[in-house]
Scaffold this active site. Structure first.
Site, PDB file in Angstrom:
ATOM      1  CG  ASP A   1       4.918 -44.044  -6.024  1.00 58.72           C
ATOM      2  OD1 ASP A   1       4.918 -45.252  -6.063  1.00 58.72           O
ATOM      3  OD2 ASP A   1       5.945 -43.434  -6.450  1.00 58.72           O
TER       4      ASP A   1
ATOM      5  CB  CYS B   1      -2.430 -56.411 -20.152  1.00 59.59           C
ATOM      6  SG  CYS B   1      -4.006 -56.770 -19.262  1.00 59.59           S
TER       7      CYS B   1
ATOM      8  CG  ASP C   1       5.163 -48.902 -20.616  1.00 59.97           C
ATOM      9  OD1 ASP C   1       4.752 -48.651 -19.712  1.00 59.97           O
ATOM     10  OD2 ASP C   1       5.602 -47.808 -21.644  1.00 59.97           O
TER      11      ASP C   1
ATOM     12  CB  CYS D   1       1.359 -60.001 -18.260  1.00 58.57           C
ATOM     13  SG  CYS D   1       0.657 -60.546 -16.533  1.00 58.57           S
TER      14      CYS D   1
ATOM     15  CB  CYS E   1      -6.036 -62.241 -14.696  1.00 54.28           C
ATOM     16  SG  CYS E   1      -5.484 -60.429 -14.312  1.00 54.28           S
TER      17      CYS E   1
ATOM     18  CB  CYS F   1       8.201 -60.741 -17.696  1.00 57.18           C
ATOM     19  SG  CYS F   1       9.106 -59.811 -16.719  1.00 57.18           S
TER      20      CYS F   1
ATOM     21  CE  LYS G   1      26.462 -43.354 -11.257  1.00 52.17           C
ATOM     22  NZ  LYS G   1      27.023 -43.538  -9.767  1.00 52.17           N
TER      23      LYS G   1
END
EC number: 1.17.99.6
Length: 380
Positions: A134, A247, A241, A194, A188, A198, A298
């Protein structure tokens, strides 16, 4: 050295240590990704959390001496929580995204890669490896896609045939010439669910994301959340999510293969009001092991305040008034003031009017005025 056999041995060992999927690709440049990254930068669609040097993101030879192969791995995580507590009046709950359930995946995947690296070096002492999860220079999705882990979906997630998009990704650059795998066929098709679903329109089109609008990114920021996104947050306190939940490839995908990723319901779906009063130490002790804690308390507290406003939880008004009056952080004071107005009680209005003449920070004053404006809208 029989590298074809070594590859098969690496695959077999990866299964022994609990890696759910493994793939191999060359260490050649990711030329197609480069043009996409440049375009994202030009459009201002980057989150700012990425490696700044695009050349390093697409040229493995800039971060590793004479690379020959990249090994990509994937670990599946759950999509459903057992015994999830209900959110109800007086006990409203927030939600961490599924990618932040259980132990921080960065640590889990790094451990798997370290085991894999030790195995390779035991077999080939002169082998050199560099692993990343990542936060490394390379684009995890680009590596995984080329290594055949899955295809890059329109939701900008890697979608695997076996686990859907509920997978964590990591990779290892090595100087071993391992035979590359074939990329997975794109799956896809004409589906655009998706993109249409959104909440903020962050998915500009299939495969293109404006991170500055993405709720997953916005929940990790530390400043005031822009007004236009506050009503979109719902009860999310970390991540989003939606593009995975809608999906079709994720239908019935729910894997509980790793104890480390099993969520504690009280942490993954926590009560909101107790979050508001947590000390730094309490936050670290309770949430420090989850990926969603990396930015500190925070952003989580700010998001919890917005979630209480979303619920119009009148029982939270005393806590919010206390934050507005006493918290040293302008973002928390101001967001609390906005939430008080959104909830709309008489007690809240009085507190806002009282605090307006005492507050010194201009941004907080603006938020108090926004809070009071909600009462004007009600009476209009």
């Amino acid at each position: 050295m029989n590298y074809a056999q070594l590859k098969q041995d690496i695959i077999a060992y990866s299964k022994e240590i609990g890696i759910d999927k493994i793939g191999f690709t060359s260490a050649s440049a990711f030329d197609e990704m480069k043009s996409r990254l440049i375009r994202q930068q030009e459009l201002g669609y980057q989150s700012g959390f990425e490696e700044k040097d695009i050349e390093k993101r697409v040229h493995p030879d800039l971060i590793f001496d004479k690379p020959k192969s990249i090994i990509a791995i994937a670990l599946a995580y759950p999509s459903k929580m057992k015994d999830a507590p209900l959110s109800k009046k007086g006990a409203r709950r927030g939600l961490f995204a599924r990618a932040s359930w259980g132990q921080d995946y960065h640590h889990v995947l790094r451990d798997k890669l370290a085991q894999l690296e030790a195995y390779i070096i035991e077999r080939i002492p002169e082998a050199k490896c560099k692993s990343m999860v990542d936060t490394g220079e390379l684009v995890d999705r680009a590596v995984a896609e080329r290594a055949g882990i899955g295809w890059s979906g329109k939701n900008c997630a890697i979608i695997t045939p076996e686990f859907g998009s509920y997978v964590y990704l990591g990779e290892m650059i090595t100087n071993l010439p391992l035979e590359p795998d074939e990329p997975t066929e794109e799956g896809c098709g004409d589906c655009n669910i998706c993109v249409d679903a959104c909440p903020t329109g962050a998915l500009i089109q299939g495969g293109q994301l404006d991170a500055q609008k993405c709720i997953a990114f916005l929940t990790q920021t530390k400043g005031f959340l822009p007004d236009e996104f506050r009503s979109k947050l719902g009860n999310r306190i970390y991540g989003c999510d939606t593009c995975q939940l809608v999906c079709p490839k994720n239908k019935k995908m729910d894997f509980h293969l790793h104890e480390e990723f099993e969520p504690d319901p009280e942490i993954a779906k926590p009560l909101l009001q107790p979050l508001l009063q947590l000390s730094n130490r309490e936050f670290k002790e309770t949430y420090g092991h989850v990926a969603g804690s990396w930015r500190g308390k925070k952003p989580i507290q700010r998001n919890a305040i917005i979630a209480l406003a979303h619920y119009k939880e009148e029982g939270a008004v005393p806590d919010l008034v206390q934050l507005m009056k006493e918290d040293p952080r302008p973002v928390i004071r101001g967001t609390a003031a906005w939430a008080i107005g959104k909830i709309g009680t008489g007690e809240g209005k009085e507190a806002l009017e009282s605090q307006l003449v005492k507050e010194k920070d201009p941004e907080v004053i603006e938020e108090i005025q926004k809070g009071l404006s909600f009462f004007e809208e009600i009476n209009a």
